[in-house]
Scaffold this motif. Structure first.
Motif, PDB file in Angstrom:
ATOM      1  N   GLU A 100     -51.737   7.116   1.639  1.00 19.69           N
ATOM      2  CA  GLU A 100     -52.437   5.853   1.873  1.00 19.69           C
ATOM      3  C   GLU A 100     -53.609   6.054   2.813  1.00 19.69           C
ATOM      4  O   GLU A 100     -54.715   5.522   2.581  1.00 19.69           O
ATOM      5  CB  GLU A 100     -51.456   4.827   2.449  1.00 19.69           C
ATOM      6  CG  GLU A 100     -50.381   4.406   1.463  1.00 19.69           C
ATOM      7  CD  GLU A 100     -49.272   3.596   2.105  1.00 19.69           C
ATOM      8  OE1 GLU A 100     -48.508   2.937   1.364  1.00 19.69           O
ATOM      9  OE2 GLU A 100     -49.154   3.620   3.356  1.00 19.69           O
ATOM     10  N   LYS A 101     -53.390   6.817   3.866  1.00 18.42           N
ATOM     11  CA  LYS A 101     -54.459   7.108   4.808  1.00 18.42           C
ATOM     12  C   LYS A 101     -55.556   7.930   4.133  1.00 18.42           C
ATOM     13  O   LYS A 101     -56.752   7.700   4.320  1.00 18.42           O
ATOM     14  CB  LYS A 101     -53.874   7.869   5.997  1.00 18.42           C
ATOM     15  CG  LYS A 101     -54.869   8.098   7.128  1.00 18.42           C
ATOM     16  CD  LYS A 101     -54.263   8.957   8.224  1.00 18.42           C
ATOM     17  CE  LYS A 101     -53.062   8.330   8.889  1.00 18.42           C
ATOM     18  NZ  LYS A 101     -51.780   8.775   8.392  1.00 18.42           N
ATOM     19  N   GLY A 102     -55.156   8.911   3.325  1.00 16.41           N
ATOM     20  CA  GLY A 102     -56.126   9.797   2.686  1.00 16.41           C
ATOM     21  C   GLY A 102     -57.067   9.077   1.746  1.00 16.41           C
ATOM     22  O   GLY A 102     -58.289   9.287   1.807  1.00 16.41           O
ATOM     23  N   VAL A 103     -56.545   8.222   0.876  1.00 13.84           N
ATOM     24  CA  VAL A 103     -57.419   7.550  -0.091  1.00 13.84           C
ATOM     25  C   VAL A 103     -58.364   6.580   0.615  1.00 13.84           C
ATOM     26  O   VAL A 103     -59.511   6.382   0.193  1.00 13.84           O
ATOM     27  CB  VAL A 103     -56.613   6.841  -1.195  1.00 13.84           C
ATOM     28  CG1 VAL A 103     -55.870   7.852  -2.052  1.00 13.84           C
ATOM     29  CG2 VAL A 103     -55.642   5.826  -0.623  1.00 13.84           C
ATOM     30  N   LYS A 104     -57.908   5.991   1.706  1.00 14.62           N
ATOM     31  CA  LYS A 104     -58.782   5.081   2.465  1.00 14.62           C
ATOM     32  C   LYS A 104     -59.955   5.849   3.065  1.00 14.62           C
ATOM     33  O   LYS A 104     -61.111   5.405   2.997  1.00 14.62           O
ATOM     34  CB  LYS A 104     -57.978   4.387   3.564  1.00 14.62           C
ATOM     35  CG  LYS A 104     -58.797   3.410   4.392  1.00 14.62           C
ATOM     36  CD  LYS A 104     -57.927   2.725   5.445  1.00 14.62           C
ATOM     37  CE  LYS A 104     -58.758   1.765   6.294  1.00 14.62           C
ATOM     38  NZ  LYS A 104     -57.928   1.106   7.344  1.00 14.62           N
ATOM     39  N   GLN A 105     -59.683   7.018   3.635  1.00 20.90           N
ATOM     40  CA  GLN A 105     -60.739   7.799   4.285  1.00 20.90           C
ATOM     41  C   GLN A 105     -61.663   8.439   3.250  1.00 20.90           C
ATOM     42  O   GLN A 105     -62.865   8.573   3.480  1.00 20.90           O
ATOM     43  CB  GLN A 105     -60.098   8.824   5.220  1.00 20.90           C
ATOM     44  CG  GLN A 105     -59.470   8.140   6.428  1.00 20.90           C
ATOM     45  CD  GLN A 105     -58.469   8.974   7.217  1.00 20.90           C
ATOM     46  OE1 GLN A 105     -57.748   8.456   8.045  1.00 20.90           O
ATOM     47  NE2 GLN A 105     -58.414  10.265   6.963  1.00 20.90           N
ATOM     48  N   ILE A 106     -61.127   8.803   2.096  1.00 19.14           N
ATOM     49  CA  ILE A 106     -61.973   9.307   1.015  1.00 19.14           C
ATOM     50  C   ILE A 106     -62.902   8.199   0.531  1.00 19.14           C
ATOM     51  O   ILE A 106     -64.081   8.434   0.235  1.00 19.14           O
ATOM     52  CB  ILE A 106     -61.115   9.853  -0.144  1.00 19.14           C
ATOM     53  CG1 ILE A 106     -60.404  11.141   0.276  1.00 19.14           C
ATOM     54  CG2 ILE A 106     -61.976  10.119  -1.384  1.00 19.14           C
ATOM     55  CD1 ILE A 106     -59.379  11.617  -0.725  1.00 19.14           C
ATOM     56  N   GLY A 107     -62.386   6.980   0.448  1.00 15.75           N
ATOM     57  CA  GLY A 107     -63.219   5.854   0.029  1.00 15.75           C
ATOM     58  C   GLY A 107     -64.401   5.642   0.952  1.00 15.75           C
ATOM     59  O   GLY A 107     -65.531   5.380   0.494  1.00 15.75           O
ATOM     60  N   THR A 108     -64.187   5.766   2.250  1.00 15.73           N
ATOM     61  CA  THR A 108     -65.284   5.643   3.214  1.00 15.73           C
ATOM     62  C   THR A 108     -66.331   6.724   2.975  1.00 15.73           C
ATOM     63  O   THR A 108     -67.541   6.459   3.008  1.00 15.73           O
ATOM     64  CB  THR A 108     -64.729   5.749   4.644  1.00 15.73           C
ATOM     65  OG1 THR A 108     -63.776   4.710   4.857  1.00 15.73           O
ATOM     66  CG2 THR A 108     -65.845   5.643   5.670  1.00 15.73           C
ATOM     67  N   MET A 109     -65.875   7.932   2.725  1.00 15.12           N
ATOM     68  CA  MET A 109     -66.781   9.049   2.474  1.00 15.12           C
ATOM     69  C   MET A 109     -67.615   8.810   1.214  1.00 15.12           C
ATOM     70  O   MET A 109     -68.835   9.019   1.197  1.00 15.12           O
ATOM     71  CB  MET A 109     -65.971  10.341   2.322  1.00 15.12           C
ATOM     72  CG  MET A 109     -66.780  11.573   1.985  1.00 15.12           C
ATOM     73  SD  MET A 109     -65.716  13.009   1.731  1.00 15.12           S
ATOM     74  CE  MET A 109     -65.143  12.741   0.063  1.00 15.12           C
ATOM     75  N   ILE A 110     -66.977   8.358   0.140  1.00 12.68           N
ATOM     76  CA  ILE A 110     -67.689   8.134  -1.126  1.00 12.68           C
ATOM     77  C   ILE A 110     -68.743   7.041  -0.964  1.00 12.68           C
ATOM     78  O   ILE A 110     -69.869   7.164  -1.469  1.00 12.68           O
ATOM     79  CB  ILE A 110     -66.694   7.786  -2.250  1.00 12.68           C
ATOM     80  CG1 ILE A 110     -65.825   9.009  -2.584  1.00 12.68           C
ATOM     81  CG2 ILE A 110     -67.429   7.308  -3.498  1.00 12.68           C
ATOM     82  CD1 ILE A 110     -64.711   8.706  -3.565  1.00 12.68           C
ATOM     83  N   GLU A 111     -68.411   5.983  -0.247  1.00 10.77           N
ATOM     84  CA  GLU A 111     -69.357   4.885  -0.053  1.00 10.77           C
ATOM     85  C   GLU A 111     -70.616   5.363   0.668  1.00 10.77           C
ATOM     86  O   GLU A 111     -71.723   4.935   0.348  1.00 10.77           O
ATOM     87  CB  GLU A 111     -68.701   3.745   0.723  1.00 10.77           C
ATOM     88  CG  GLU A 111     -67.717   2.935  -0.102  1.00 10.77           C
ATOM     89  CD  GLU A 111     -68.350   2.389  -1.378  1.00 10.77           C
ATOM     90  OE1 GLU A 111     -69.439   1.765  -1.300  1.00 10.77           O
ATOM     91  OE2 GLU A 111     -67.770   2.602  -2.462  1.00 10.77           O
ATOM     92  N   TYR A 112     -70.460   6.247   1.632  1.00 12.78           N
ATOM     93  CA  TYR A 112     -71.646   6.778   2.322  1.00 12.78           C
ATOM     94  C   TYR A 112     -72.546   7.521   1.338  1.00 12.78           C
ATOM     95  O   TYR A 112     -73.760   7.303   1.292  1.00 12.78           O
ATOM     96  CB  TYR A 112     -71.245   7.707   3.473  1.00 12.78           C
ATOM     97  CG  TYR A 112     -72.457   8.397   4.051  1.00 12.78           C
ATOM     98  CD1 TYR A 112     -73.234   7.778   5.019  1.00 12.78           C
ATOM     99  CD2 TYR A 112     -72.872   9.633   3.564  1.00 12.78           C
ATOM    100  CE1 TYR A 112     -74.382   8.378   5.506  1.00 12.78           C
ATOM    101  CE2 TYR A 112     -74.018  10.242   4.046  1.00 12.78           C
ATOM    102  CZ  TYR A 112     -74.768   9.616   5.013  1.00 12.78           C
ATOM    103  OH  TYR A 112     -75.905  10.200   5.484  1.00 12.78           O
ATOM    104  N   TRP A 113     -71.963   8.409   0.539  1.00  9.02           N
ATOM    105  CA  TRP A 113     -72.776   9.267  -0.318  1.00  9.02           C
ATOM    106  C   TRP A 113     -73.355   8.521  -1.520  1.00  9.02           C
ATOM    107  O   TRP A 113     -74.309   8.992  -2.135  1.00  9.02           O
ATOM    108  CB  TRP A 113     -71.974  10.493  -0.755  1.00  9.02           C
ATOM    109  CG  TRP A 113     -71.860  11.467   0.381  1.00  9.02           C
ATOM    110  CD1 TRP A 113     -70.767  11.738   1.131  1.00  9.02           C
ATOM    111  CD2 TRP A 113     -72.909  12.261   0.922  1.00  9.02           C
ATOM    112  NE1 TRP A 113     -71.060  12.660   2.110  1.00  9.02           N
ATOM    113  CE2 TRP A 113     -72.378  13.004   1.997  1.00  9.02           C
ATOM    114  CE3 TRP A 113     -74.257  12.436   0.608  1.00  9.02           C
ATOM    115  CZ2 TRP A 113     -73.127  13.891   2.760  1.00  9.02           C
ATOM    116  CZ3 TRP A 113     -75.021  13.319   1.355  1.00  9.02           C
ATOM    117  CH2 TRP A 113     -74.463  14.034   2.428  1.00  9.02           C
TER     118      TRP A 113
END
Length: 536
Positions: free
Chosen positions: A506-519
């Protein structure tokens, strides 16, 4: 702040705008980028991490290794065209009597995370790269008692083939699940206990003669070292007709194996990293091909309890809770005709299916003459498995325990698989082959914005967001560099593990989502990213 690279006296020097001499201006590169310190602050304003100087000699080297179309840059980086850009001496340059030992995928990914402060006990990190399952109690699983009193006799070396009691238990397990109604049965003499799966594979490779050993790609990263270590064997890749083919048909496999004259075939089943499985009639044909052409089939079956598509009814859903109702498991042992004649070698153990990776207690099941050779190999390779832990493993091999534990395992890991598949799809990360087994997802990044559609860049950015995964290039195994690869076919893939606990995912997909939104808002080519960030 703008940084320029300027050629002066055969070296590239970094200078700031406003300090460019006329002589330097004449050789100015038509490319600029933010200074590394500024770039980090722009990308991650809250980050206080500073990159060590060694980063250039690891991540950047690996990036270039898997992007052979940038080979000229790699030569410059290594100083082959002069001293320009030559990094500090790497360990094998300082100690020339050693050769460079490449990290496996999980170790490389973890080492990159370590650079950014990763610690196993840190709750802010999501380790979706680990190749191990969660080891604690599972809902509905039978209790495991790990208390023990070690007798003086158990402090002695165990036999290199393992203690007799455990070898018998392993043979009973295969006979009960896969040899019912067959005349030929396994005995303790068909079992060789080893200190871990990789140790088992190393014993097998050490015992093979001067033959070709076939393998698939993608497959387990450690096969690269296992297949390249012993010079008697010649690795031989079997190529799928298309990248969209998850498993090779038995017809194509027969054509490849017979045509190449393979002496052995090494494969993980179910497959790491794709989660696909050879089973039923197709697996039976693979075993028959091995028997007919005299080829050793080395089956890495470490995930054989992790199946999610069985037809039996879970006891929690009303199925019988007794020995008549077993969850789905798969082994090539079911299709062996004569256990001492068919050249089928099975590697398995407590690491994955029993969720005890720290035990380092595994086994090889094979014809009795082969087990004798493997025991001899163990005498000079590893010395044998831990004696007290072999004793502690005996209750784990009781059939009723295995049945109930496997039901709980499949129930628990299926929930995690379904969660991760759903969340990755919402993030725009595609999965061509839904895993029917293992605890891995082979995820395609090609629809993501650049540069994170490149698996090595994806990892670099992921660890800055405290997430770990394994870049796909490490599964495109290439022992001894026998294939001339300009660019890996796995460059846009990563392996996500749902082995860890659900809160980790759950933590991982949330943090990946933040990363994708930036790029999505700051697209950049992987090559430019590598130039401006890998060499910070």
């Amino acid at each position: 702040q703008i940084q320029f690279l300027v050629a002066t006296e055969g070296r590239w020097n970094k200078i700031s705008q406003g300090r460019i001499s006329p002589k330097q201006r004449s050789s100015l590169i038509v490319q600029s980028r933010p200074l590394p310190s500024l770039r980090r602050n722009l990308l991650h304003p809250n980050s206080t991490a500073t990159m060590p100087a060694e980063r250039r000699h690891t991540a950047h080297d690996v990036f270039l290794q898997f992007h052979r179309h940038r080979a000229q840059s790699l030569r410059e980086l290594k100083g082959e065209d002069g001293d320009a850009g030559k990094p500090d001496a790497t360990p094998n340059e300082r100690f020339e009597m050693f050769h460079h030992v490449m990290k496996t995928g999980v170790i490389y990914a973890t080492s990159r995370a370590n650079r950014f402060g990763f610690k196993m006990e840190d709750p802010d990190w999501a380790n979706m790269g680990q190749g191990a399952p969660e080891t604690g109690p599972l809902p509905g699983a039978p209790a495991r008692d790990f208390h023990m009193n070690i007798q003086d006799a158990e402090l002695e070396y165990a036999p290199t083939a393992g203690i007799h009691e455990l070898r018998e238990k392993v043979a009973d397990y295969y006979n009960a699940l896969y040899r019912q109604g067959k005349e030929s049965k396994y005995t303790y003499e068909n079992v060789c206990v080893v200190p871990g799966g990789r140790s088992g594979l190393t014993r097998v490779m050490a015992a093979l003669g001067s033959i070709q050993v076939g393998y698939f790609t993608p497959d387990y990263t450690a096969y690269q070292q296992a297949l390249g270590l012993f010079m008697r064997i010649s690795p031989s890749p079997l190529l799928h007709k298309t990248v969209h083919e998850a498993l090779m048909s038995s017809e194509d496999f027969c054509f490849e194996a017979e045509g190449r004259g393979l002496g052995a075939m090494l494969l993980s089943n179910p497959a790491n990293p794709t989660g696909q499985s050879l089973e039923g009639e197709e697996l039976e044909k693979y075993v028959k091909i091995a028997r007919d052409i005299g080829m050793a089939l080395i089956a890495d079956e470490f995930y054989s309890h992790y199946y999610y598509d069985g037809e039996a009814v879970d006891p929690e859903d009303g199925g019988a809770d007794d020995e008549t109702n077993w969850p789905k498991t798969v082994s090539s042992a079911a299709y062996v005709e004569d256990v001492n004649e068919d050249p089928v070698i099975i590697v398995n153990g407590l690491t994955k299916n029993w969720r005890c990776p720290g035990f380092r207690v595994c086994w090889i099941v094979a014809p009795q003459p082969i087990c004798e050779m493997l025991s001899s190999a163990g005498s000079f390779l590893d010395g044998g498995a831990n004696a007290p832990l072999q004793k502690l493993a005996l209750p784990l091999m009781e059939l009723d325990f295995i049945r109930r534990d496997t039901w709980a395992l499949q129930r628990h890991f299926k929930k995690k698989r379904d969660f991760l598949l759903r969340e990755l799809a919402a993030l725009g990360i595609t999965v061509e082959w839904m895993p029917t087994a293992t605890f891995y997802i082979w995820a395609d990044l090609s629809a993501l914005p650049p540069p994170i559609n490149d698996c090595l860049v994806f990892l670099e950015e992921a660890v800055r967001h405290k997430v770990i995964c394994v870049p796909g290039v490490f599964f495109d195994i290439n022992p001894r560099d026998i294939r001339n690869l300009k660019k890996s076919k796995c460059i846009s893939f990563v392996r996500f593990s749902y082995g860890p606990a659900m809160q980790n995912l759950e933590k991982g997909v949330k943090q990946i989502g933040t990363m994708i939104e930036y790029w999505k808002k700051h697209k950049e080519s992987p090559n430019m990213y590598a130039e401006s960030s890998f060499d910070d």
